[in-house]
Design an enzyme around this catalytic site. Structure first.
Site, mmCIF file in Angstrom:
data_model
loop_
_atom_site.group_PDB
_atom_site.id
_atom_site.type_symbol
_atom_site.label_atom_id
_atom_site.label_comp_id
_atom_site.label_asym_id
_atom_site.label_seq_id
_atom_site.Cartn_x
_atom_site.Cartn_y
_atom_site.Cartn_z
ATOM 1 C CD GLU A 79 12.573 31.593 51.128
ATOM 2 O OE1 GLU A 79 13.206 32.414 51.808
ATOM 3 O OE2 GLU A 79 11.923 31.914 50.107
ATOM 4 C CG ASN B 36 16.937 39.711 45.638
ATOM 5 O OD1 ASN B 36 16.736 38.957 44.696
ATOM 6 N ND2 ASN B 36 16.334 40.876 45.755
ATOM 7 C CB THR B 37 21.094 36.964 50.591
ATOM 8 O OG1 THR B 37 20.205 37.916 51.168
ATOM 9 C CG2 THR B 37 22.464 37.097 51.234
ATOM 10 N N GLY C 16 25.858 40.008 44.321
ATOM 11 C CA GLY C 16 27.273 40.101 43.949
ATOM 12 C C GLY C 16 28.175 40.080 45.166
ATOM 13 C CG ASP D 214 5.018 38.176 49.647
ATOM 14 O OD1 ASP D 214 5.082 38.871 48.621
ATOM 15 O OD2 ASP D 214 5.060 36.931 49.634
ATOM 16 N NE ARG E 104 24.995 50.281 42.764
ATOM 17 C CZ ARG E 104 24.898 49.088 43.297
ATOM 18 N NH1 ARG E 104 23.736 48.659 43.751
ATOM 19 N NH2 ARG E 104 25.946 48.302 43.389
HETATM 20 P P1 FAD Z 1 16.388 38.317 50.573
HETATM 21 O O1 FAD Z 1 17.776 37.820 50.514
HETATM 22 O O2 FAD Z 1 15.722 38.639 49.282
HETATM 23 O O3 FAD Z 1 15.553 37.226 51.357
HETATM 24 C C1 FAD Z 1 14.169 37.377 51.573
HETATM 25 C C2 FAD Z 1 13.546 36.005 51.553
HETATM 26 O O4 FAD Z 1 12.196 36.097 52.018
HETATM 27 C C3 FAD Z 1 13.483 35.410 50.150
HETATM 28 O O5 FAD Z 1 14.069 34.144 50.150
HETATM 29 C C4 FAD Z 1 11.993 35.359 49.842
HETATM 30 O O6 FAD Z 1 11.622 34.280 49.014
HETATM 31 C C5 FAD Z 1 11.409 35.220 51.233
HETATM 32 N N1 FAD Z 1 10.000 35.640 51.295
HETATM 33 C C6 FAD Z 1 9.423 36.709 50.703
HETATM 34 N N2 FAD Z 1 8.111 36.750 50.993
HETATM 35 C C7 FAD Z 1 7.848 35.670 51.787
HETATM 36 C C8 FAD Z 1 6.677 35.148 52.386
HETATM 37 N N3 FAD Z 1 5.472 35.724 52.205
HETATM 38 N N4 FAD Z 1 6.763 34.027 53.127
HETATM 39 C C9 FAD Z 1 7.969 33.395 53.282
HETATM 40 N N5 FAD Z 1 9.112 33.831 52.709
HETATM 41 C C10 FAD Z 1 9.052 34.961 51.982
HETATM 42 N N6 FAD Z 1 23.803 44.493 47.632
HETATM 43 C C11 FAD Z 1 25.063 44.785 48.033
HETATM 44 O O7 FAD Z 1 25.247 45.447 49.052
HETATM 45 N N7 FAD Z 1 26.143 44.310 47.324
HETATM 46 C C12 FAD Z 1 25.997 43.589 46.171
HETATM 47 O O8 FAD Z 1 26.989 43.165 45.567
HETATM 48 C C13 FAD Z 1 24.688 43.325 45.710
HETATM 49 N N8 FAD Z 1 24.498 42.621 44.575
HETATM 50 C C14 FAD Z 1 23.232 42.272 44.213
HETATM 51 C C15 FAD Z 1 23.053 41.497 43.052
HETATM 52 C C16 FAD Z 1 21.779 41.108 42.695
HETATM 53 C C17 FAD Z 1 21.595 40.283 41.441
HETATM 54 C C18 FAD Z 1 20.663 41.485 43.491
HETATM 55 C C19 FAD Z 1 19.271 41.061 43.103
HETATM 56 C C20 FAD Z 1 20.835 42.269 44.617
HETATM 57 C C21 FAD Z 1 22.102 42.675 44.995
HETATM 58 N N9 FAD Z 1 22.320 43.443 46.140
HETATM 59 C C22 FAD Z 1 23.588 43.775 46.513
HETATM 60 C C23 FAD Z 1 21.218 43.733 47.074
HETATM 61 C C24 FAD Z 1 21.232 42.708 48.230
HETATM 62 O O9 FAD Z 1 21.708 41.475 47.766
HETATM 63 C C25 FAD Z 1 19.837 42.514 48.824
HETATM 64 O O10 FAD Z 1 19.335 43.755 49.205
HETATM 65 C C26 FAD Z 1 19.876 41.587 50.025
HETATM 66 O O11 FAD Z 1 20.451 40.345 49.694
HETATM 67 C C27 FAD Z 1 18.483 41.388 50.609
HETATM 68 O O12 FAD Z 1 18.586 40.490 51.690
HETATM 69 P P2 FAD Z 1 17.301 40.163 52.563
HETATM 70 O O13 FAD Z 1 17.695 39.114 53.513
HETATM 71 O O14 FAD Z 1 16.720 41.416 53.082
HETATM 72 O O15 FAD Z 1 16.253 39.606 51.493
#
Ligand code: FAD
Length: 534
Positions: free
Chosen positions: A116, A124-125, A129, A306, A359
């Protein structure tokens, strides 16, 4: 297992803003300097600490400028240290997709290292919301909601303009409820009520008990690291996928806090779960110039894409990279994120769009309104039936004037300086449709209660924000990353917002959270099942 209350408390306390509080004073004292980097993603807290310490130095008769010149990096000439490590699987990213993959790997007796780049887990997770769409006959029946997997598939596919990979959509809809049950088995608690979060198109949205992404992360981190002994390395940014004979065999990563490079061999494979690129406004505007130049983002600063870049660099294909979602609501001062029982009005007090729509349609409609903003109008019924907001928090917003509250609609109109006649008419028309359940002139289909019980509420002005990137790495139904000929890249899997093809051109609200837990687990299962075959 150390997933006890104490550990949960420590992790939940470690939100991004706490990291500078922990790190900066220590670095200042150790280096006897004010020449300290702010913590990425926590600039406000970092600046507050620096300003406060500078003030103390002045009060004590010290010299701020001198202390700013002194470097705490006495190791400027220090050689980069290279550390080699080996594990079975590398997971890039500790958001919902990465952590669910890591936990699933643990269940399958497979070790992983989660890398991480940020100082805290969750991406973002952590700030989501947490609205989670799943067809759930048991809970929906209680509320008289008709639904089916077929309808969820249809709405997701059509809501994304029929360009998504229908097989991926089907997997999402069919496994969304399983993933809720799986999360519950580790202690995530969900509410009983089901609503329609903004952009969901249908009441099938579940919420965890505190309506926050931390409800997921605070459970999954200890399960991954303590129950299954997976290693989580924070402040470690992956820069490159390592290839041998066409197979991904590990990663190169750099520490973001010291001069260390890691070469990590992954004997079974790599799962990219690094999220989307919604924090990179410039990049989003390159793909979609219709995004306003002055738009703000809802994303955490690490959402820079990335994972897409490093996979494309070794021949991965992308899907729908130009589809970027704006969220019509900005966040602060909302009455509710569920649309079942509220309307949107512009500055004139008129409705202008269906609140249960897509949306993208809503965001574009907002940008055409005077001032490019709108108000959310609700009443006491809304608050009573709402599961997405804490009534105490709403009263705080009222106290500080962000949310307006009034005993009559006429007074409310005055408070937001809208035309009272228009506002009253908009509410009356809406209430008629609640009675008949008929589709209205804007195409609205979802109705629950009338807006007729004081006090009435108007949100703070809401304006679209850059929110979600639909496009990303092309995957198949096994979450295997594909190349431009649609062949799986040996050893490489991806899950979550880093992937494309699931949401087409427009994602339904509440589908992303389902996506990350469904495909995070699938990526891990496939990697273990395929066992070097690919
Ligand atoms: P993330 O949770 O973003 O995790 C990716 C991780 O990878 C991050 O911690 C990042 O730092 C890390 N990373 C990135 N690049 C690198 C690298 N080069 N090396 C190491 N680590 C790295 N969706 C819904 O369905 N319902 C909702 O209510 C909703 N509300 C939302 C509210 C907000 C404010 C936001 C921003 C988004 C919302 N979404 C919602 C969308 C949803 O939350 C996200 O699409 C989802 O959480 C993404 O999860 P993920 O695990 O794919 O990525």
């Amino acid at each position: 297992m150390k997933g006890d209350d104490e550990l949960k408390k420590i992790i939940s306390a470690k939100i991004l803003g706490d990291v500078p509080i922990e790190r900066m004073p220590e670095a200042m004292i150790e280096g006897q300097t004010l020449n300290i980097d702010s913590v990425s993603g926590a600039t406000y807290t970092s600046n507050a600490i620096l300003t406060a310490v500078e003030d103390c130095v002045v009060q004590a008769g010290g010299h701020v400028e001198v202390l700013k010149l002194l470097s705490n990096k006495e190791d400027n000439n220090e050689q980069t240290k290279i550390i080699e490590k080996e594990t079975e699987v590398v997971v890039i990213g500790s958001g919902g997709a990465g952590l669910s993959a890591a936990v699933k790997l643990g269940e399958l007796n497979t070790d992983c290292i989660i890398l991480e780049k940020m100082p805290t887990p969750g991406g973002n997770t952590m700030i989501t919301g947490a609205a989670y769409n799943a067809v759930d006959p048991e809970k929906q029946k209680e509320q008289g909601i008709e639904d089916s997997i077929e309808l969820h598939i249809k709405q997701t596919y059509e809501g994304g303009d029929k360009i998504a990979n229908i097989d991926l959509v089907t997997i999402l809809a069919e496994n969304a409820l399983n993933s809720i049950k799986w999360l519950e088995s580790y202690g995530v608690e969900f509410k009983e009520d089901i609503v329609a979060v903004i952009g969901a198109m249908w009441p099938r949205t579940h919420y965890p008990i505190n309506n926050r992404g931390s409800d997921f992360i605070n459970v999954l981190v200890p399960v991954a690291t303590e129950q299954y002994n997976q290693e989580l390395m924070l402040d470690t940014k992956v820069s490159q996928l390592l290839i041998e004979d066409g197979r991904v065999v590990g990663v190169k990563a750099e520490s973001t806090i010291n001069k260390t490079t890691y070469l990590i061999k992954a004997t079974k494979g790599v799962i990219i779960a690094s999220g989307g690129f919604g924090a990179n406004i410039k990049r989003c505007r390159e793909y979609n110039p219709n995004i306003p130049e002055d738009i703000r983002t809802s994303n955490h600063p690490g959402a820079t894409g990335d994972g897409i870049d490093m996979a494309v660099a070794i021949g991965a294909a992308t899907e729908g990279i130009e589809y970027i979602q704006m969220l019509p609501i900005a966040g602060g001062g909302m009455v509710t994120t569920a649309i079942d029982n509220q309307i949107f009005v512009n500055q004139e007090g008129n409705r202008f769009v269906r609140e249960d729509g897509r949306r993208d349609t809503m965001s574009n409609a907002v940008l055409e309104q005077p001032g490019k903003y709108f108000y959310m109008i609700a009443d006491q019924n809304t608050l009573k039936s709402d599961i997405t907001r804490d009534p105490v928090q709403i009263e705080q917003y009222v106290k500080y004037g962000k949310i307006k509250k009034a005993d009559t609609l006429l007074e409310l109109a005055e408070l937001i300086e809208a035309d009272p006649g228009n506002l009253v008419k908009a509410v009356e028309e809406f209430n008629k449709h609640v009675e008949t359940g008929e589709i209205d002139e804007f195409g609205r289909e979802v109705y629950q209660n009338k807006i007729n019980t004081p006090p009435f509420y108007a949100s703070a002005r809401q304006t679209p924000k850059l929110h979600y990137t639909m496009g990303g790495l092309r995957i198949n139904t096994k979450a295997h990353v594909l190349d431009n000929n649609n062949n799986p890249i040996p050893g490489l899997y991806a899950a979550g917002e880093v992937t494309g093809g699931i949401h087409g051109s427009n994602r339904l609200g509440g589908n992303a959270v389902a996506d990350i837990f469904v495909f995070g687990r699938i990526a891990a299962e496939s990697l273990v099942a395929e066992n070097y075959l690919f």
